[in-house]
Design an enzyme around this catalytic site. Structure first.
Site, PDB file in Angstrom:
ATOM      1  NE  ARG A  12     -14.949  60.880 -16.208  1.00 39.16           N
ATOM      2  CZ  ARG A  12     -14.994  59.516 -16.016  1.00 39.16           C
ATOM      3  NH1 ARG A  12     -14.260  58.617 -16.451  1.00 39.16           N
ATOM      4  NH2 ARG A  12     -16.020  59.035 -15.104  1.00 39.16           N
ATOM      5  CB  ILE A  14     -17.839  58.265 -25.851  1.00 38.14           C
ATOM      6  CG1 ILE A  14     -16.891  56.975 -26.113  1.00 38.14           C
ATOM      7  CG2 ILE A  14     -18.852  58.465 -27.077  1.00 38.14           C
ATOM      8  CD1 ILE A  14     -17.767  55.643 -26.186  1.00 38.14           C
ATOM      9  CB  ILE A  85     -21.926  53.618 -14.345  1.00 41.74           C
ATOM     10  CG1 ILE A  85     -23.435  53.309 -14.058  1.00 41.74           C
ATOM     11  CG2 ILE A  85     -21.641  55.076 -14.186  1.00 41.74           C
ATOM     12  CD1 ILE A  85     -23.676  53.072 -12.654  1.00 41.74           C
ATOM     13  CG  ASP A  88     -18.853  44.849 -16.015  1.00 46.39           C
ATOM     14  OD1 ASP A  88     -19.678  45.694 -16.012  1.00 46.39           O
ATOM     15  OD2 ASP A  88     -17.688  45.109 -16.674  1.00 46.39           O
ATOM     16  CD  GLN A 144     -20.472  44.717 -19.575  1.00 43.14           C
ATOM     17  OE1 GLN A 144     -20.678  44.691 -20.594  1.00 43.14           O
ATOM     18  NE2 GLN A 144     -19.556  45.708 -19.219  1.00 43.14           N
ATOM     19  CE1 TYR A 147     -22.565  49.922 -19.884  1.00 45.62           C
ATOM     20  CE2 TYR A 147     -22.410  48.064 -21.651  1.00 45.62           C
ATOM     21  CZ  TYR A 147     -22.081  49.569 -21.269  1.00 45.62           C
ATOM     22  OH  TYR A 147     -21.795  50.258 -22.302  1.00 45.62           O
ATOM     23  CB  ILE A 180     -14.958  53.367 -27.527  1.00 51.07           C
ATOM     24  CG1 ILE A 180     -16.093  53.075 -28.445  1.00 51.07           C
ATOM     25  CG2 ILE A 180     -14.393  54.994 -27.891  1.00 51.07           C
ATOM     26  CD1 ILE A 180     -15.678  52.788 -30.079  1.00 51.07           C
TER      27      ILE A 180
HETATM   28  P1  NDP Z   1     -16.499  57.412 -19.133  1.00 50.23           P
HETATM   29  O1  NDP Z   1     -16.766  56.268 -17.925  1.00 50.23           O
HETATM   30  O2  NDP Z   1     -15.329  57.539 -20.023  1.00 50.23           O
HETATM   31  O3  NDP Z   1     -17.357  58.453 -18.865  1.00 50.23           O
HETATM   32  C1  NDP Z   1     -18.721  58.594 -18.521  1.00 50.23           C
HETATM   33  C2  NDP Z   1     -19.142  59.747 -18.332  1.00 50.23           C
HETATM   34  O4  NDP Z   1     -20.578  59.787 -17.945  1.00 50.23           O
HETATM   35  C3  NDP Z   1     -18.532  60.977 -17.355  1.00 50.23           C
HETATM   36  O5  NDP Z   1     -18.547  62.239 -17.681  1.00 50.23           O
HETATM   37  C4  NDP Z   1     -19.155  60.726 -16.075  1.00 50.23           C
HETATM   38  O6  NDP Z   1     -19.172  61.905 -15.109  1.00 50.23           O
HETATM   39  C5  NDP Z   1     -20.703  60.563 -16.662  1.00 50.23           C
HETATM   40  N1  NDP Z   1     -21.883  59.943 -15.750  1.00 50.23           N
HETATM   41  C6  NDP Z   1     -21.701  58.597 -15.317  1.00 50.23           C
HETATM   42  N2  NDP Z   1     -22.627  58.754 -14.608  1.00 50.23           N
HETATM   43  C7  NDP Z   1     -23.527  59.711 -14.231  1.00 50.23           C
HETATM   44  C8  NDP Z   1     -24.560  60.117 -13.781  1.00 50.23           C
HETATM   45  N3  NDP Z   1     -25.252  59.306 -12.968  1.00 50.23           N
HETATM   46  N4  NDP Z   1     -24.956  61.197 -14.026  1.00 50.23           N
HETATM   47  C9  NDP Z   1     -24.410  62.142 -14.969  1.00 50.23           C
HETATM   48  N5  NDP Z   1     -23.190  61.983 -15.770  1.00 50.23           N
HETATM   49  C10 NDP Z   1     -22.749  60.557 -15.337  1.00 50.23           C
HETATM   50  O7  NDP Z   1     -17.574  56.507 -20.200  1.00 50.23           O
HETATM   51  P2  NDP Z   1     -17.369  56.161 -21.823  1.00 50.23           P
HETATM   52  O8  NDP Z   1     -16.929  57.355 -22.293  1.00 50.23           O
HETATM   53  O9  NDP Z   1     -16.634  54.989 -21.951  1.00 50.23           O
HETATM   54  O10 NDP Z   1     -18.932  55.725 -22.187  1.00 50.23           O
HETATM   55  C11 NDP Z   1     -19.645  56.859 -22.638  1.00 50.23           C
HETATM   56  C12 NDP Z   1     -21.007  55.838 -23.069  1.00 50.23           C
HETATM   57  O11 NDP Z   1     -20.835  55.095 -24.043  1.00 50.23           O
HETATM   58  C13 NDP Z   1     -21.809  55.197 -21.971  1.00 50.23           C
HETATM   59  O12 NDP Z   1     -22.940  55.230 -22.072  1.00 50.23           O
HETATM   60  C14 NDP Z   1     -20.949  53.648 -22.297  1.00 50.23           C
HETATM   61  O13 NDP Z   1     -21.893  52.913 -21.680  1.00 50.23           O
HETATM   62  C15 NDP Z   1     -21.096  53.723 -23.817  1.00 50.23           C
HETATM   63  N6  NDP Z   1     -20.506  52.834 -24.323  1.00 50.23           N
HETATM   64  C16 NDP Z   1     -18.752  52.880 -24.112  1.00 50.23           C
HETATM   65  C17 NDP Z   1     -18.216  51.869 -24.718  1.00 50.23           C
HETATM   66  C18 NDP Z   1     -16.659  51.981 -24.647  1.00 50.23           C
HETATM   67  O14 NDP Z   1     -16.044  51.049 -25.314  1.00 50.23           O
HETATM   68  N7  NDP Z   1     -15.999  52.893 -23.758  1.00 50.23           N
HETATM   69  C19 NDP Z   1     -18.762  50.876 -25.476  1.00 50.23           C
HETATM   70  C20 NDP Z   1     -20.190  50.935 -25.606  1.00 50.23           C
HETATM   71  C21 NDP Z   1     -20.744  52.038 -25.192  1.00 50.23           C
HETATM   72  P3  NDP Z   1     -18.079  62.002 -14.159  1.00 50.23           P
HETATM   73  O15 NDP Z   1     -16.738  62.432 -15.074  1.00 50.23           O
HETATM   74  O16 NDP Z   1     -18.574  63.073 -13.406  1.00 50.23           O
HETATM   75  O17 NDP Z   1     -17.671  60.594 -13.369  1.00 50.23           O
END
Ligand code: NDP
Length: 242
Positions: A12, A14, A85, A88, A144, A147, A180
């Site tokens: 999902r 990024i 995750i 917040d 946060q 975080y 993002i």
């Molecule tokens: P999303 O919530 O869109 O997707 C998160 C993904 O991580 C999903 O595939 C989810 O699986 C998986 N995930 C969450 N927890 C676990 C776990 N304990 N074990 C295995 N998989 C897990 O997140 P984003 O794409 O927005 O973010 C991706 C990364 O980028 C994160 O580390 C986030 O902190 C970082 N980031 C994001 C920003 C943004 O603006 N979006 C900005 C800066 C950093 P499932 O689908 O099964 O829940």
């Protein structure tokens, strides 16, 4: 033979963009996810990329999940620690559960995922580890504390581990995305996005997941072999880390 890449949280947001970009660049990709079976299945059906469910906050689950990936695809040469995750809340209201969940996934998850793969990379004399941190790990963000602490910890881990990996031709780098356009950010009320977040971004828009994915493809490539311990900021000019 093409290299094997594992992307945590690769189904999902990024992570999905990273998985797709690595596949397009010729890698054999495995995408991990936590529990959203529906999104994972849709991602697999659309991309053909195999998906593997486990929780990165559990060391044992990582050991077992990684063994499964390696049995199916071969030794992992590129690891992208992307799963993350948010839980917040202002610090005075933050519960120990909110703290522990975020540290468990966003910081301990990097240890849990990298440790079982590290010795193989050392033995083979090649590896690429790319850690997805955050602008909020660089500058801190109210609401946060958990975080920001985890994401700042990711940067410390990156710099220390890079020093350990260098002699074995393993690079370890971090990317700090700004805001993002993923579900994580779309969950922020539109009014807050338009009035309080986008005005802080000099390019005047959210970033796209593909823009982070392209950074990962570069850091994973042979061309990036002299870059290690670095933090690549991709935030539309919102924050300049010194
Ligand atoms: P999303 O919530 O869109 O997707 C998160 C993904 O991580 C999903 O595939 C989810 O699986 C998986 N995930 C969450 N927890 C676990 C776990 N304990 N074990 C295995 N998989 C897990 O997140 P984003 O794409 O927005 O973010 C991706 C990364 O980028 C994160 O580390 C986030 O902190 C970082 N980031 C994001 C920003 C943004 O603006 N979006 C900005 C800066 C950093 P499932 O689908 O099964 O829940």
């Amino acid at each position: 033979m093409s290299r094997v890449a594992l992307v945590s949280g690769g189904t999902r947001g990024i992570g999905a963009a990273i998985s797709i970009a690595l596949k397009a660049a010729g890698y054999r990709v495995a995408a991990n996810f936590a529990g959203n079976e529906e999104k994972a299945k849709a991602f697999h059906d659309e991309t053909g990329i195999p998906v593997f469910k486990w929780d990165v906050s559990s060391y044992q689950a990582c050991v077992e999940g990684i063994a499964k990936v390696e049995a199916e695809l071969g030794p992992i040469e590129v690891l992208v620690n992307n799963a993350g995750i948010t839980r917040d809340g202002m610090f005075h209201k933050m519960t120990p559960e909110q703290w522990n969940e975020v540290i468990g996934t966003n910081l301990t998850g990097l240890f849990n995922m990298t440790h079982p793969i590290w010795n193989g990379m050392r033995d083979r004399g090649f590896g690429r580890v790319v850690n997805i941190s955050s602008i909020n790990g660089q500058k801190g963000q109210m609401g946060q504390v958990n975080y920001s602490a985890a994401k700042a910890g990711d940067l410390g881990l990156t710099k220390a581990l890079a020093q350990e990996g260098a002699a074995k031709n393993i690079t370890v780098n971090a990317i700090c995305p700004g805001y993002i356009a993923t579900e994580m950010v779309r969950a922020v009320p539109e009014k807050v996005l338009n009035e309080r977040i986008i005005p802080l971004i000099p390019v005047g828009r959210l970033g796209e997941p593909e823009e982070i994915a392209r950074c990962v493809v570069f850091l994973a490539s042979d061309d990036a072999g002299f870059i290690t311990g670095s933090t690549l900021s991709a935030n539309g000019g919102q924050f300049f880390a010194s």
